[in-house]
Design an enzyme around this catalytic site. Sequence first.
Site, PDB file in Angstrom:
ATOM      1  N   VAL A 175       0.840  -1.200   0.000  1.00 25.59           N
ATOM      2  CA  VAL A 175       0.000   0.000   0.000  1.00 25.59           C
ATOM      3  C   VAL A 175       0.880   1.257   0.000  1.00 25.59           C
ATOM      4  O   VAL A 175       0.824   2.095   0.913  1.00 25.59           O
ATOM      5  CB  VAL A 175      -0.994  -0.017   1.189  1.00 25.59           C
ATOM      6  CG1 VAL A 175      -2.184  -0.890   0.884  1.00 25.59           C
ATOM      7  CG2 VAL A 175      -0.314  -0.455   2.472  1.00 25.59           C
ATOM      8  N   HIS A 176       1.682   1.373  -1.080  1.00 30.03           N
ATOM      9  CA  HIS A 176       2.667   2.462  -1.201  1.00 30.03           C
ATOM     10  C   HIS A 176       2.073   3.827  -0.809  1.00 30.03           C
ATOM     11  O   HIS A 176       2.638   4.570  -0.011  1.00 30.03           O
ATOM     12  CB  HIS A 176       3.126   2.584  -2.658  1.00 30.03           C
ATOM     13  CG  HIS A 176       3.545   1.315  -3.297  1.00 30.03           C
ATOM     14  ND1 HIS A 176       4.825   0.796  -3.211  1.00 30.03           N
ATOM     15  CD2 HIS A 176       2.841   0.450  -4.087  1.00 30.03           C
ATOM     16  CE1 HIS A 176       4.897  -0.318  -3.921  1.00 30.03           C
ATOM     17  NE2 HIS A 176       3.714  -0.559  -4.442  1.00 30.03           N
ATOM     18  N   ASP A 177       0.936   4.162  -1.423  1.00 28.16           N
ATOM     19  CA  ASP A 177       0.389   5.521  -1.291  1.00 28.16           C
ATOM     20  C   ASP A 177      -0.106   5.798   0.123  1.00 28.16           C
ATOM     21  O   ASP A 177      -0.002   6.930   0.618  1.00 28.16           O
ATOM     22  CB  ASP A 177      -0.745   5.716  -2.299  1.00 28.16           C
ATOM     23  CG  ASP A 177      -0.260   5.558  -3.725  1.00 28.16           C
ATOM     24  OD1 ASP A 177      -1.106   5.331  -4.618  1.00 28.16           O
ATOM     25  OD2 ASP A 177       0.954   5.650  -3.953  1.00 28.16           O
TER      26      ASP A 177
END
Length: 336
Positions: A249-251
Site C-alpha cells: 500500500v505504497h500511497d
Amino acid sequence: MTESHQTRRPLVIDCDPGIDDMAAILLACASPEVELLGITTVAGNVSLEHTTRNALRILALAGRQDIPVAPGAARPLVIPAPRRSQTIHGDDGLGGLVLPDSDARPDPRGAVEFLAATVRATPEPVTLVAVGPLTNVALFYALYPDLAARLARLVVMGGSIGAGNVTPAAEFNVWHDPEAAYRVLTAPGLPRPVPTTLIGLDVTLTTALTPADLDTLRRSDGIGRVLADPFQRYLDSYRRVLGLEVVAVHDAVAVLEAVLPGSIQVQPARVTVDTTLGPSRGNTAVDLRAEDGATAEPSTVQVGVAADPRAIAEHLLTRLSSLPTRPGSGPGESAQ
Ligand code: RIB
Ligand code: CA
C-alpha cells in the site's frame, strides 16, 4: 492548546486511483489529524476518466462526497508512457471492486486551478501528498510558483534508492512522467524551496501489509472489509509480477507520513531523475552522501530510508477498520 483542540492540518492528495491510492484516500478520511480539502486526479495507473471516477466513488464510499475532486492531466508532460498498470490494478483501477456511482461531479476548475485556489484561500499552509505521476504538481509549480512556494510540505510516493518496479531502473510514478518528476524533485524552480519528502519503494515495500493483515481486514467491519478483495487482487499481482507476497500500500504509507510526521526515517539527499529515452528512463539517482562541499547542488529532498513495518501496519489497519461505509455506497449496493 490541548491535543483535542489541535487544528487539523489542511491536506490535498494528488492521485491516480489505483488500489493503494484508495487506501491512501480512506486513511486521510479516517485521520483526525488532517482535514482533506480535496483530491486532484491524474492519469497513471489507469486513464484520467477512470482515476477521476474512482476518486469520486471512493469518497462516496466513505460518506465524504463533500470533498471536491478536480481532474488534472490526461497524459504526461512530454512523452506518453508505453503502458499503464492494468495488470496490477485491473482495467477499472480498483482491482475489480465495483463501487456505486457518486452523486458528486468533478470540480470544474481542474486540478491546477483547484490547487491554486485552495492554497490561496487556506490560512494555514497546505500539505500536498502526491501519490501518482507528478504531472499535475509540475504544472502547478510552473503556473503558480509563488502559490506553490506557500505549501507547508510536499510528500511524494515515488522513486527508489534501489531497484524499480515497472522496470529494473524505475518506479512507476516517476517512470510514467520523468520530466514532471525532474521538475518537482530535481529542479522545482520555485522562489522558495518546498520541504519535500520522497517516500520510495525502499520504504513502501518493507512496510507493506502481510497476508495476515489482510485476514484482519477481512474480519473487520466497515470499509476495512470492503478493501480486503481489492487488496487480495493487489497481493496476487505483486506475487505474479514481482514474486512478492505483500500488499504494497505504497500511497497509504506516504499519506501516513503526512498524517503522523516522522513515521518514516528520512535523510537529506540530492535526487536526479533520468529523463533520457534509454533503459534507465525514470530512474531516481539518490545521492545520500553528506554535503561535504564536493557536491555542487544542495540537498533537494528528504528521502525515506527506513520505517517500523509493524507500527505502520498497525496505524493503517486501525484507521482503515475504523471507517464505516455510507449506506448504499458499498460494493453491490445501489447508491441511495
Ligand atoms: O510504484 C507504486 C506507485 O505506482 C503507486 O502510487 C501505485 O498506485 C502506482 O501508481
Ligand atoms: Ca498511485
